[in-house]
Design an enzyme around this catalytic site. Sequence first.
Site, mmCIF file in Angstrom:
data_model
loop_
_atom_site.group_PDB
_atom_site.id
_atom_site.type_symbol
_atom_site.label_atom_id
_atom_site.label_comp_id
_atom_site.label_asym_id
_atom_site.label_seq_id
_atom_site.Cartn_x
_atom_site.Cartn_y
_atom_site.Cartn_z
ATOM 1 N N MET A 1 0.809 -1.189 -0.004
ATOM 2 C CA MET A 1 -0.148 -0.008 -0.037
ATOM 3 C C MET A 1 0.895 1.238 0.028
ATOM 4 S SD MET A 1 -3.112 -0.976 2.530
ATOM 5 C CE MET A 1 -4.000 0.487 2.395
ATOM 6 N N HIS A 2 0.096 2.299 -0.159
ATOM 7 C CA HIS A 2 0.727 3.590 -0.035
ATOM 8 C C HIS A 2 1.786 4.193 -0.904
ATOM 9 C CE1 HIS A 2 -1.298 2.951 3.905
ATOM 10 N NE2 HIS A 2 -0.188 2.292 4.228
ATOM 11 N N ASP B 1 -2.564 -5.000 0.313
ATOM 12 C CA ASP B 1 -2.165 -6.344 0.519
ATOM 13 C C ASP B 1 -2.723 -6.997 1.841
ATOM 14 O OD1 ASP B 1 -1.026 -4.557 2.382
ATOM 15 O OD2 ASP B 1 1.041 -5.000 1.860
#
Length: 484
Positions: free
Chosen positions: A80-81, A237
Amino acid sequence: MITLGIDIGTSSVKVALLGDDDHVIAHSSQPLHVSRPHTGHSEQSPEAWWQATCRGLDELKALHPAELAETTAIGLSGQMHGATLLDAAGEVLRPCILWNDGRSEAECAELERDWPALRQVTGNIAMPGFTAPKLLWVRKHEPQIFERTAKVLLPKAYLRWRLAGEYAEDMSDASGTLWLDVGARRWSEAALSACGMRIEQMPRLVEGSEPAGQLRPELVSRWGFRRAPILAGGAGDNAAGAVGVGAVHPGDAFVSLGTSGVLWATTARFAPNPARAVHAFCHAVPNTWHQMGVLLSAASCLAWWAAVAGRTETELLAELDSSAAGASPVWFAPYLSGERTPHNDARVRGGFLGLAADTTRAHMTRAVLEGVAYAMHDAQQSLAGAGTVLAEASLIGGGARSPLWAQILADALGLTLHQVAESDIGCALGAARLARMAAGDSIAVARPATRLRSFRPRPGQVALHAQRHAQWQRLYTLARDFAH
């Protein structure tokens, strides 16, 4: 129905081929490497994700061409991110700034100051790992790149662009940008404006179980599919891991010991607790949310210690007496890349304390396992502050393979933990299940994972670790004071 799940992790890209009866026909793992050009920086090349994905699918085609050819749908999961910046032609402008990058601490403070509604709308505190502060950093330090940025994609959304030519993102991954109105499940124009961004720079939003594109014709030919598979919205995830273990109903929970560590709880509503750095995000399935406590370093701590010690992780664990009670005489703070829950501190760093002339490598290895378990206890306390109290949880991730570590976690958390089948490819498995939903199956395909072994908290060790955790918490203050 045969489906594919592709998971872009930090250390590898995993591809799993899921059969009609929900069994894994085959899977492949291709390594990735992280670049750290400066202290606190963490980057990867998006092209490396693409090449690793291609190698994984090439491998499956070579070993299982007939089964691969029948693939109906593909699901995507990803770390992520990460800020993947594309120009108007869809070309990558710079390496992706990853989830564990800590460079944007100052920009987090600016975002909180300049947009007071941030925590109310996004449900989360501004952290350097999230995407929005990264763009503020780029605007300040790389203005020419910022001006050329036409799209901002998370890692798996970039993979979708390469696979299907679609700019689309699911709700779970979008929640970790700080640009989503998490309760309403839509982009927040106010959040984007606070970062000098426009909604046109965002991919369209879909639920993780919805269709979101179709494989490009040239790739259909490359991998020998009989028909062009559809692509599901997919998941970040951890949300994909939740689908993989069946944690799709309120009250379901899991602990993940991957590169990072996660304590996850599925919720029926948006339930934030930003003051304790709890992540409150959308789930990958509709009308469902979740809470997470997140450790930036978990199983990666053991990998780091193995590299320093000149041994493999397996060798280090073999030196420990798994039947011994008690605890290590050494303490370990697992803040190798800073920490999220509950401290939201990108600059803090870890270390050992209590070393003596008779300290052994085994003492230090056990201290690493316990330090991660105590940090997970911190996350557990933060979730409790948001009203979530758990009694049991599944255990996934590479670290979950160690029975000793599993038992230490069960004792430190006071939770029954269940090792489950396919835990090492849980995110790819969850992505493949989301692909089944996108192709017409119901949420029932996200059934609970098969339990292999359960670890129940031992009362004596629970009391010991509760006492030690209270002492261990003082390490954060020491580590913070040194680092700051």
